[in-house]
Enzyme design. Structure first.
Site, PDB file in Angstrom:
ATOM      1  CB  SER A 175      -0.969  -0.025   1.186  1.00  0.00           C
ATOM      2  OG  SER A 175      -1.925   1.006   1.087  1.00  0.00           O
ATOM      3  CG  ASP A 362      -6.569  -2.821  -4.345  1.00  0.00           C
ATOM      4  OD1 ASP A 362      -7.464  -2.167  -3.775  1.00  0.00           O
ATOM      5  OD2 ASP A 362      -5.376  -2.463  -4.388  1.00  0.00           O
ATOM      6  CG  HIS A 415      -5.116  -2.138  -0.773  1.00  0.00           C
ATOM      7  ND1 HIS A 415      -4.585  -1.579  -1.917  1.00  0.00           N
ATOM      8  CD2 HIS A 415      -4.663  -1.371   0.260  1.00  0.00           C
ATOM      9  CE1 HIS A 415      -3.858  -0.525  -1.592  1.00  0.00           C
ATOM     10  NE2 HIS A 415      -3.880  -0.386  -0.278  1.00  0.00           N
TER      11      HIS A 415
END
Length: 437
Positions: A175, A362, A415
């Site tokens: 991320s 995602d 994600h």
């Protein structure tokens, strides 16, 4: 005599202030018996006065700690504790999802831990995240200041654990750490050229669904949504025609584009952007009352980390932290790295290996966006697009480039690696050992 005693006390206070703490954790509340792995926790002081105290969890490899790679794991945010990475993504223990009854949440041993093939330092950064803290006000943190602090942390940590200087070293995360990790790799690489007698044995980095150039990458959410049948062909074609690929910072005078983007949001606002197949039950707090919601685990981790017995077991210094938060979104922070692509380019020139993986469900950071910046590096393909397999089943798709960069999708992933930790672990194990995926 009184003056001498006063000076001795002052000296003692100075020594205490500058001693970095580290302790072995033998057991954890919520897990029966002694830990089946070696866990050390502690603080490393950062800065001239060492007022910043960065908290870490270090887990030795369960295979061959003397020779296995050493990883630094950074969670995203910015402001998310790497305890989340440990308990949700790739650590040797995880939280059981069960109704919270006021007692301490339970843990269980995992089968997918990356510590089965690597030593891992899970670091709470920036200061203010997890159990990291500052003794004095430090003002606003930033991407670039955190890169320097993490580099200092590594140098000091390794000086206290010199037996790991020779281990192959990799920086890892997912991320928002996509902004930090490439810059940190460059910082370590430069530091190795100008200093010291002990060099960090830097070999490369690993990133999952990394944010790289946020404002540009958000524009890939609409093509992704169309590919996943979340919007109609007609709406998608109209968006392309009227917005010219710019769906985020729309010129308000372009009323057709504004209206079409509003239509897009009507179709997707109730979709979970972290994983489109998982109910979006966290925004209204439904997960706090029901373990049927995936994100109930986020509630449980806060219950666990705020338990006094847990803090004592982890050797968290009393009085340094109030309420522990999985992600502290209130940290004053300057996102001053606009794009990490130049760092990827520099790291490629310097010959570092990299694994970039994307969960293909995602929306937050669509895999198409990641493919686009990788393509922009303009390296030739040495192993073209193909499926990678687990037990004769397709687990995702992969491609390798001449700059030693491997891209892989995790089929059905979201994600972060927490959605499919077993598949992510097998992918990592193959890559870190030099095998084809």
């Amino acid at each position: 005599m009184g003056s001498t005693l006063k000076h001795l006390l002052l000296l003692l206070l100075v020594l205490i202030r500058h001693v970095d703490s580290a302790a072995i954790v033998k057991s954890l509340p919520g897990l029966e018996g002694r830990l089946p792995f070696e866990l050390e926790t502690g603080y490393i002081g950062i800065g001239e006065e060492e007022d910043i105290q960065l908290f870490y969890y270090f887990i030795k490899s369960e295979n061959n700690p003397k020779e296995d790679p050493l990883l630094l794991w950074l969670d995203g945010g910015p402001g998310c504790s790497s305890l989340g990475g440990l308990l949700f993504e790739n650590g040797p223990v995880a939280l059981k999802s069960a109704v919270y009854n006021g007692s301490n949440p339970s843990l269980f041993s995992t089968t997918y831990s990356w510590t089965k093939m690597a030593n891992i330092i899970y670091l709470d950064q920036p200061v203010g995240s997890g159990f990291s803290y500052s003794r004095t006000p430090i003002g606003k943190s930033s991407d670039t200041s955190e890169v320097k602090r993490i580099h200092e942390f590594l140098q000091k940590w390794l000086s206290k654990h010199p037996q790991f200087f020779s281990n192959p070293f990799y920086v890892t995360g997912d991320s928002y750490s996509g902004m930090i990790v490439p810059a940190l790799v460059q910082e370590i690489s430069k530091g190795n050229y100008i200093c010291c007698k002990h060099l960090i044995n830097l070999q490369g980095y690993v990133l999952g669904n990394p944010i790289t150039y946020a404002e540009h990458e958000k524009n890939y959410r609409i093509p992704f949504s169309h590919g996943m049948s979340l919007i109609s062909d007609e709406l998608y074609e109209s968006l392309k025609r009227n917005c010219k690929g710019n769906y985020e910072n729309v010129d308000p005078r372009n009323t057709k584009c504004v209206r079409l983007v509003e239509e897009y949001h009507k179709c997707t606002d109730k979709i979970n952007t972290q994983h489109i197949l998982i109910p979006d039950c966290d925004k209204k707090g439904h997960g706090i009352t029901s373990p049927d919601c995936y994100y109930y685990l986020y509630f449980l981790i806060e219950c666990w980390a705020n338990n006094e017995r847990v803090r004592e077991a982890l050797h968290v210094t009393k009085g340094t932290k109030g309420q522990w938060q999985r992600c502290n979104w209130t940290i004053p922070y300057d996102n001053n790295i606009i794009s990490s692509v130049p760092y990827h380019m520099d790291n490629s020139i310097n010959g570092y290996r990299s694994l970039i993986y994307s969960g293909d469900h995602d929306i937050t950071m669509p895999f198409q966006a990641t493919q686009a910046w990788i393509k922009s590096l303009n390296y030739s393909i040495v192993d073209d697009w193909r499926p990678w397999m687990i037990n004769d089943q397709i687990a995702g798709y992969t491609r390798t480039y001449s700059n030693k960069m491997t891209f892989a999708t995790v089929k059905g992933g979201g994600h972060t690696a927490e959605y499919l930790p077993n598949e992510s672990s097998i992918m990592f194990q193959r890559w870190i050992s030099g095998q084809p995926l």
